[in-house]
Motif scaffolding. Structure first.
Motif, PDB file in Angstrom:
ATOM      1  N   ASP A   2       0.837  -1.200   0.000  1.00 50.69           N
ATOM      2  CA  ASP A   2       0.000   0.000   0.000  1.00 50.69           C
ATOM      3  C   ASP A   2       0.875   1.254   0.000  1.00 50.69           C
ATOM      4  N   ARG A   6       0.123   7.568  -2.957  1.00 54.74           N
ATOM      5  CA  ARG A   6       0.658   8.667  -2.143  1.00 54.74           C
ATOM      6  C   ARG A   6       2.118   8.955  -2.492  1.00 54.74           C
ATOM      7  N   ARG A  53     -11.975   1.524  -8.378  1.00 55.55           N
ATOM      8  CA  ARG A  53     -11.172   2.727  -8.649  1.00 55.55           C
ATOM      9  C   ARG A  53     -11.538   3.324 -10.001  1.00 55.55           C
TER      10      ARG A  53
HETATM   11 MG    MG Z   1      -4.065   2.376  -0.709  1.00 54.47          MG
END
Ligand code: MG
Ligand code: IPE
Length: 230
Positions: A2, A6, A53
């Motif tokens: 993950d 970001r 998504r």
């Molecule tokens: Mg994520």
């Protein structure tokens, strides 16, 4: 795995760039595991929920998946890695499904590192598909459900080829399981890293392994029993 998005956003790059860097991290973790003598490595690449998504991100991820299968399988085969893709494979387009079959066949005789990539995978999906498979195999269970035990079900899980994991690593700072290996994680040591996945390098993996080695696993017993080798 993950934190790809970001990682990219912090650098003012499109999220896609993070996924591409994420693939570099995958390569490095596979190499480190093979070198360290880890026999089973399971990566959560794409969940049943990730289909929600934006379509553009999903298709980029699929393209990345296709190119990784095209470009990396030779290297995996030559380094003794057996690859399996685990999940609802029928969700993928036929080209990808064919590449998956080819990759699995190409590496099927390898035994050094068993690498499972979970894609279109969810822990609840796995339990339900295992129940279905078990009932197809033993329809009589319906009239005598008391005969059903944990091992029967476990045999039909999509990850039945691998032992239950010793260590789970989640990167990206989140402390949750997010529908991963729900059945198999019962006794797994859980390790949460603040690092974003593209930054999770060999040193970070070594740190996680060192942390794991400091844990005492009691499987419901007490400490003294473990010291006596019970
Ligand atoms: Mg994520
Ligand atoms: C994880 O990174 C990789 C996949 C699900 C393919 P994310 O894409 O979830 O990255 P963040 O959480 O948005 O940073």
């Amino acid at each position: 795995m993950d934190g790809n998005g970001r990682w990219a956003t912090r650098r003012h790059l499109p999220r896609v760039a993070g996924h591409a860097r994420g693939l570099d991290a995958v390569r490095s973790v596979i190499e480190t595991c093979a070198r360290r003598g880890v026999r089973y490595l399971t990566l959560f690449a794409f969940s049943s929920e990730n289909w929600r998504r934006p379509q553009e991100e999903v298709s980029t991820l699929m393209r990345l998946f296709v190119s990784a299968l095209r470009n990396e399988v030779g290297q995996l085969r030559d380094s003794g890695v057996r690859l399996r893709i685990v999940g609802r494979l029928q969700d993928f387009d036929p080209e990808l499904q064919a590449l998956i079959r080819h990759a699995e066949e190409t590496t099927a005789r390898n035994d050094r590192l068993h690498l499972s990539i979970c894609a279109s995978y969810g822990g609840r999906w796995d339990i339900v598909q295992a129940v279905r498979a078990l009932l197809r195999e033993q329809p009589d269970l319906v009239v005598d459900p008391d005969r059903l035990d944990e091992d029967d079900l476990a045999r039909h899980l999509a990850l039945a080829h691998a032992p239950e994991p010793d260590l789970l690593i989640r990167t990206g700072g989140e402390q949750r399981i997010s529908n991963f290996m729900l059945w198999q994680l019962a006794y797994t040591e859980l390790y949460f890293s603040e690092l974003l996945w593209p930054d999770f390098d060999a040193a970070a993996l070594e740190a996680a392994i060192a942390w794991y080695q400091s844990r005492e696993r009691r499987f419901g017993r007490i400490s003294m029993q473990m010291q006596n080798g019970a």
